[in-house]
Design an enzyme around this catalytic site. Sequence first.
Site, mmCIF file in Angstrom:
data_model
loop_
_atom_site.group_PDB
_atom_site.id
_atom_site.type_symbol
_atom_site.label_atom_id
_atom_site.label_comp_id
_atom_site.label_asym_id
_atom_site.label_seq_id
_atom_site.Cartn_x
_atom_site.Cartn_y
_atom_site.Cartn_z
ATOM 1 N N HIS A 129 33.403 5.735 1.423
ATOM 2 C CA HIS A 129 34.242 4.566 1.676
ATOM 3 C C HIS A 129 35.707 4.834 1.292
ATOM 4 C CE1 HIS A 129 30.833 2.360 2.892
ATOM 5 N NE2 HIS A 129 30.391 1.992 1.701
ATOM 6 N N GLY A 156 25.076 -2.655 -3.440
ATOM 7 C CA GLY A 156 25.672 -1.926 -2.331
ATOM 8 C C GLY A 156 26.638 -2.838 -1.596
ATOM 9 N N HIS A 175 33.777 10.462 -9.203
ATOM 10 C CA HIS A 175 33.791 9.551 -10.352
ATOM 11 C C HIS A 175 32.498 9.584 -11.167
ATOM 12 C CE1 HIS A 175 32.456 7.239 -6.774
ATOM 13 N NE2 HIS A 175 31.600 6.670 -7.617
ATOM 14 N N THR A 208 30.405 5.402 -2.247
ATOM 15 C CA THR A 208 31.778 4.956 -2.446
ATOM 16 C C THR A 208 32.778 6.047 -2.080
ATOM 17 O OG1 THR A 208 31.256 3.288 -4.122
ATOM 18 C CG2 THR A 208 33.454 4.233 -4.217
ATOM 19 N N CYS A 221 28.849 9.886 -4.188
ATOM 20 C CA CYS A 221 28.488 8.483 -4.059
ATOM 21 C C CYS A 221 28.889 7.965 -2.689
ATOM 22 C CB CYS A 221 29.223 7.711 -5.157
ATOM 23 S SG CYS A 221 28.979 5.936 -5.168
#
Length: 346
Positions: A48, A272, A68, A45, A43
């Site tokens: 990030h 997003g 995740h 994420t 992902c």
Amino acid sequence: MEAARLHEYTDDMSEGLTIDEVDRPAATGPDDVIVEVEGAGWCQTDNHIIEGMWAEYVPQELPLTLGHENAGTVVETGDNVDLVSPGDPVICHPVQTCGTCRPCRLGETMYCENDAFNGLTTDGGFAEYLHTSERSVIPLPSGVEPIDIAPHADAGITAYHAAKKAVADLNPGDHAVVIGVGGLGHIGLQCLDAMSAARVTAVDLKDSALNLADGYGADHLINPSEDDVAAEIESITDGTGAAQVLDFVGEDVTTSYAPEITAAGGDHHVIGYGGHVHEPSQALVNGEFSFVGNIVGRYAELQELVALVEQGDVDLHTSRYDLGEINAVAEKLEHREIDGRAVITP
């Protein structure tokens, strides 16, 4: 077992994670479930998290195993587990919840006051085995393979969560806009198509993504590098704007579309993230539109999404990679070189 671990935050995706040898988790608690991971979606994420963007929002103790979006086969359970047994294929909601705090009692599992989030606050599924709980696993229907559905554990339910809210305010004849037809957007578009009678416009900078959107039922396609998004939406909607906008990009440029493309009384859903919302308060008052934040969907919504998958209403566009290719996947996503969703196969 092998696991892809984050030891320190970095902007260099080429060396963000290392493959470490760690102990395999065990079912030491009565509600524990140990899953042999067959698929784990990558992902934005995760990028990030590697960059440290989440460090000020949630407690993170490094080193940490990321991942995740997980699905696989149950190999061990605690003494109190009745929902699944060893050998059962499951998809894992990323959040392990307590079940007793007020948000849990209200069914708002994403607001659990005692949660553990795989790959974000506790070890995730970029590993051979995952430790989770009975409250977080959903048995898969016959014919649905874990590796094929893994990204729905976050990408899917996040997109579905936003689409479900949008659909509640979409009537036949209305227009909806999907900005960003990537890992989440291609799922959100299909959910809108399956759950509403609205006409859908897809917006993306990549022709390959727009081709994907076309195949998944989009009525109109816009490439911002070639066309003025606001002008195109005005033409498509006969000047009324889009009743619901699902922004799967969340950068400054996409949130700035809101006053120009959102219909009066409509919503611009921000899914997003990474950018900001910079709009004069008068723009919101004049258009009476709303910015709506969205996070991962609830456990029950993952059950609903699995039903849509079983019915053939939602498909996943994926590519698969070995655990050792983890940093190459991070780089590819950073440079927008992945269509749909990348799946790690530990």
